[in-house]
Design a protein around this motif. Sequence first.
Motif, short mmCIF file in Angstrom:
data_model
loop_
_atom_site.label_atom_id
_atom_site.label_comp_id
_atom_site.label_asym_id
_atom_site.label_seq_id
_atom_site.Cartn_x
_atom_site.Cartn_y
_atom_site.Cartn_z
N GLY A 165 37.10 39.09 39.52
CA GLY A 165 36.57 39.63 38.33
C GLY A 165 35.14 40.35 38.70
O GLY A 165 34.78 41.32 38.37
N THR A 166 34.71 39.94 39.81
CA THR A 166 33.41 40.45 40.24
C THR A 166 33.69 41.72 41.07
O THR A 166 32.90 42.99 40.95
N PHE A 167 34.87 41.79 41.85
CA PHE A 167 35.17 43.13 42.31
C PHE A 167 35.74 44.18 41.29
O PHE A 167 35.23 45.33 41.50
N GLY A 168 36.15 43.62 40.42
CA GLY A 168 36.60 44.72 39.19
C GLY A 168 35.47 45.27 38.37
O GLY A 168 35.38 46.54 38.32
N LEU A 169 34.36 44.40 38.27
CA LEU A 169 33.10 45.01 37.69
C LEU A 169 32.48 45.99 38.63
O LEU A 169 31.94 47.07 38.07
N ALA A 170 32.47 45.49 39.96
CA ALA A 170 31.72 46.48 40.84
C ALA A 170 32.51 47.60 40.74
O ALA A 170 31.71 48.89 40.88
N ALA A 171 33.88 47.71 40.65
CA ALA A 171 34.54 49.33 40.77
C ALA A 171 34.15 49.74 39.69
O ALA A 171 33.99 51.01 39.64
N TRP A 172 34.28 49.23 38.22
CA TRP A 172 34.10 49.86 37.13
C TRP A 172 32.61 50.52 37.06
O TRP A 172 32.42 51.33 36.66
N GLY A 173 31.67 49.51 37.47
CA GLY A 173 30.12 49.85 37.39
C GLY A 173 29.71 50.78 38.13
O GLY A 173 28.77 51.40 37.99
N LEU A 183 27.98 41.81 48.84
CA LEU A 183 27.86 43.03 49.33
C LEU A 183 28.76 44.00 48.70
O LEU A 183 28.42 45.42 48.71
N ALA A 184 29.83 43.81 48.08
CA ALA A 184 30.71 44.56 47.61
C ALA A 184 30.03 45.02 46.38
O ALA A 184 30.28 46.22 46.21
N GLY A 185 29.37 44.22 45.72
CA GLY A 185 28.71 44.82 44.42
C GLY A 185 27.45 45.70 44.74
O GLY A 185 27.30 46.80 44.14
N VAL A 186 26.67 45.12 45.71
CA VAL A 186 25.47 45.75 46.02
C VAL A 186 25.65 47.39 46.62
O VAL A 186 24.99 48.22 46.32
N THR A 246 23.68 44.32 37.61
CA THR A 246 23.34 44.05 36.22
C THR A 246 24.47 43.55 35.47
O THR A 246 24.45 42.53 34.80
N LEU A 247 25.64 44.42 35.47
CA LEU A 247 26.82 44.10 35.06
C LEU A 247 27.48 42.65 35.42
O LEU A 247 27.91 41.94 34.83
N VAL A 248 27.36 42.59 36.90
CA VAL A 248 27.92 41.28 37.40
C VAL A 248 27.09 40.06 37.00
O VAL A 248 27.48 38.95 36.46
N GLN A 249 25.77 40.19 36.92
CA GLN A 249 25.01 39.06 36.71
C GLN A 249 25.15 38.81 35.19
O GLN A 249 25.14 37.47 34.91
N ALA A 250 25.07 39.74 34.16
CA ALA A 250 25.17 39.41 32.88
C ALA A 250 26.73 38.61 32.60
O ALA A 250 26.63 37.51 31.94
#
Length: 613
Positions: free
Chosen positions: A15-23, A163-166, A175-179
């Motif tokens: 889920g985190t990787f998916g949000l990172a890719a979308w955001g 690191l994937a998100g940042v 922001t998306l990931v933390q929410a």
Amino acid sequence: MNPWALGGVALIAVGTFGLAAWGSRGARTTSDFLLARRMVGVERNAAAIAGEYLSAASFLGIAGLLLKDGIEALWYPIGYTAGYLALILFVAAPLRRSGAYTLPDFAQVRLDSSRVRTLSTVLVVLIGWLYLVPQLQAAGVTLSTVTGISYAGGIAMVAIVVLAGVLSGGMRVVTLVQAFQYGVKLFAIAVPVFVLFFVFLGHDSQHRRGLDAPMPPVFERATTVRIETDVRLRVTEAVWVEVLSGPGPERVSGPAEQPPGRSGATVYLAPGMHAVSADSELRFPAGSAVPAVADAEPNNRSWLLPQDGDSYELFETYSLLMSTFLGTMGLPHVLVRFYTNPTGWSARRTTLVVLGLLGLFYLFPTVLGVLSRFYVPQLLVTGKTDAAVLLLPTEMLGGWPGELVGAITAAGAFAAFLSTSSGLVMSVAGVLFTDLLPGRLSNFRLVALGSCILPAALAVIAIGRDISQSVGLAFAMAASTFFPLLVLGIWWRGLTAVGAMSGLVVGGGLVLLAVLTGAFLGDGYGWWSAVLLQPAAFTVPLAFLVTVLVSKLTAGGVPEATGRVMLRMHTPDRLGFTRDRSADHHAAERSTTAENPGRSNGRHRLRRGRRRR
């Protein structure tokens, strides 16, 4: 290994990787990476702040401390939450109106000094890593407990996902990931509480044994405990214990008699203090009293009553409240989120929503801490009380229901590591990027990589305290450094650069000295141990006093632009005095300054920013 837990962790990672890719779509500029274009709404920003603030110290540490220390541990969530009252009253709106986007940038805007900015940068990195290392340590312990992977492997897994998100989208993605992860953590702790509490109500035997009895907790059934690190156990009621492996316990103090009747590997633990070496495996019979590590409450009555000990314990409580209440104002990864709000009013409104979200969350670890006293008392023997939330479901439910509920808590713990670690890496990387390697976004990614890898390496080799206590030192450092700088910088015109630097050095230096001295001397009891463990009660007032006195002695050094900056910070948003410093322009300007050292004066940079507008 719990396959359900492994699946829960994998689901959060996906889920985190998916949000990172979308955001990450559309994240191209420095403003996107550092500030999310300053267009984050109140509700989303509040959820993101709560998501990164509810770290492993909140998800795991509060219940663990309540199991060990009793009702006194509730001061931690009280202080963590009440700190946002100080934020909403004194800091949130003026800080946002200042137009800065990091703490060092605020110091530059307010004091027009590159030296204060540099010192603030060092402190941001120090506080960030002081906070990040115990998060990664907890991640290694948790993932090795519930999934069977190695301690270092757990740390590496969290570091990769962070690191994937940042690296993919900076603040927009974070922001998306933390929410999202705030919702995960609330669900992951609320569902087990409701399930386990109803199970507890159905166990009549538990109701017959009250928590206010002057007796230690007991083992409901025969229990085998493996000691992984050297511990000192306090025995209040004598108990026979079978040594399955290792050297077993050795008496340190107390009666020396050995009652007859048993022999071989069975050892009699008389009341007193006993040392147990690492790699010992002990088996306690059903109904026997539970020995507790030396710094835990040994019986239920003292566990339930606050402040029934020596006077230095009261000092620890006041110091803890001061560090958590005031330290929230100085945490870089919390303050950087307010720069993403579009106005000062929205920053204040965001803080109010955060108060509600935190208050809701902290209701649940309290229940789990109380239940742990009944069902996982063996953690009092090992001292690994931070694992209470993870082990409680399988102890109470057993079988696949226990593994399923345990998987939910494991997923929530994993989300806690990710959200807080992401915020810390983001705040440290943002500061280092603007001050050391400004310019291209590739430099930001390089700095972010180093900001995560180095603390991960330290977490692998370091041995930490309880999570909440380790995080408490980061709060003490923030309270002793940035609290005086922010409050005086926002509300007092007489603050000077020399005064601010003096306060930062004194406050930060004393806390760092306490941390290093405490690590050298080890755990102990008495006033010296209390001061080293919770130094904020004397470091915060001293830093504040030094800042004021030195500023008065150097009153001629008050910056010329102080009046304009103060007006900007305290004027309502609707009057239009707020002037945001452009992240893209500032990064490019810092790059130009690096190539042309003769243009490094802070006042010159501020004038250039105003002419550009």
